[in-house]
Design a protein around this motif. Structure first.
Motif, mmCIF file in Angstrom:
data_model
loop_
_atom_site.group_PDB
_atom_site.id
_atom_site.type_symbol
_atom_site.label_atom_id
_atom_site.label_comp_id
_atom_site.label_asym_id
_atom_site.label_seq_id
_atom_site.Cartn_x
_atom_site.Cartn_y
_atom_site.Cartn_z
ATOM 1 N N LEU A 180 50.073 30.962 39.067
ATOM 2 C CA LEU A 180 48.885 31.213 38.469
ATOM 3 C C LEU A 180 48.310 29.989 37.311
ATOM 4 O O LEU A 180 47.411 29.580 37.362
ATOM 5 C CB LEU A 180 48.790 32.422 37.572
ATOM 6 C CG LEU A 180 48.718 33.696 38.622
ATOM 7 C CD1 LEU A 180 48.977 34.889 37.820
ATOM 8 C CD2 LEU A 180 47.330 33.749 39.471
ATOM 9 N N THR A 192 38.613 34.635 43.518
ATOM 10 C CA THR A 192 38.759 33.354 42.972
ATOM 11 C C THR A 192 39.824 32.724 43.759
ATOM 12 O O THR A 192 39.780 31.493 44.312
ATOM 13 C CB THR A 192 39.234 33.065 41.382
ATOM 14 O OG1 THR A 192 37.796 33.679 40.919
ATOM 15 C CG2 THR A 192 39.523 31.692 40.765
ATOM 16 N N LEU A 225 39.824 37.624 39.946
ATOM 17 C CA LEU A 225 41.016 37.008 40.276
ATOM 18 C C LEU A 225 41.437 36.598 41.820
ATOM 19 O O LEU A 225 41.608 35.652 42.176
ATOM 20 C CB LEU A 225 42.275 37.360 39.602
ATOM 21 C CG LEU A 225 43.604 36.660 39.788
ATOM 22 C CD1 LEU A 225 43.133 35.079 39.255
ATOM 23 C CD2 LEU A 225 44.671 37.149 39.149
ATOM 24 N N VAL A 278 42.030 27.839 38.275
ATOM 25 C CA VAL A 278 41.195 29.025 37.997
ATOM 26 C C VAL A 278 40.506 28.619 36.377
ATOM 27 O O VAL A 278 41.237 28.470 35.330
ATOM 28 C CB VAL A 278 42.196 30.188 37.831
ATOM 29 C CG1 VAL A 278 41.428 31.497 37.238
ATOM 30 C CG2 VAL A 278 42.749 30.255 39.358
ATOM 31 N N VAL A 312 37.467 34.799 34.598
ATOM 32 C CA VAL A 312 38.314 35.911 35.263
ATOM 33 C C VAL A 312 38.327 37.077 34.544
ATOM 34 O O VAL A 312 38.901 36.777 33.133
ATOM 35 C CB VAL A 312 39.381 35.499 35.728
ATOM 36 C CG1 VAL A 312 40.142 36.751 36.363
ATOM 37 C CG2 VAL A 312 39.414 34.230 36.911
ATOM 38 N N TRP A 352 40.132 30.423 33.629
ATOM 39 C CA TRP A 352 40.431 31.749 33.041
ATOM 40 C C TRP A 352 39.276 32.647 32.040
ATOM 41 O O TRP A 352 39.725 33.491 31.848
ATOM 42 C CB TRP A 352 41.963 31.553 32.473
ATOM 43 C CG TRP A 352 42.906 31.179 33.291
ATOM 44 C CD1 TRP A 352 43.498 30.107 33.534
ATOM 45 C CD2 TRP A 352 43.412 32.176 34.326
ATOM 46 N NE1 TRP A 352 44.397 30.241 34.660
ATOM 47 C CE2 TRP A 352 44.117 31.387 34.967
ATOM 48 C CE3 TRP A 352 43.273 33.440 34.596
ATOM 49 C CZ2 TRP A 352 45.129 31.779 36.041
ATOM 50 C CZ3 TRP A 352 44.012 33.964 35.620
ATOM 51 C CH2 TRP A 352 44.932 33.252 36.206
#
Length: 63
Positions: free
Chosen positions: A41, A60, A57, A46, A51, A48
């Motif tokens: 992760l 994504t 998540l 991503v 999310v 963050w």
């Protein structure tokens, strides 16, 4: 991302193999899988800040 899919598959297999419900407070998680998931992760592309829940998540990460 393929590694995340493998982790999800393993978690699903473990869950499917347990026929009796285990309350969240009594569940035990394999620490090595948690560490791998955290590393994946962290390395994922991503944002963050965008999310807000597990569904976002999953979307994504294309899971």
């Amino acid at each position: 991302m393929a590694s995340i899919v493998v982790i999800v598959a393993i978690a699903t297999l473990v869950r499917d193999n347990n026929t009796e419900f285990v309350p969240p407070a009594e569940r035990v998680y394999p620490q090595h899988l948690i560490g791998v998931a955290i590393d994946l992760l962290k390395a994922a592309d991503v944002d963050w800040n965008q999310v807000r829940n597990i569904e976002e998540l999953q979307k994504t990460l294309n899971l």
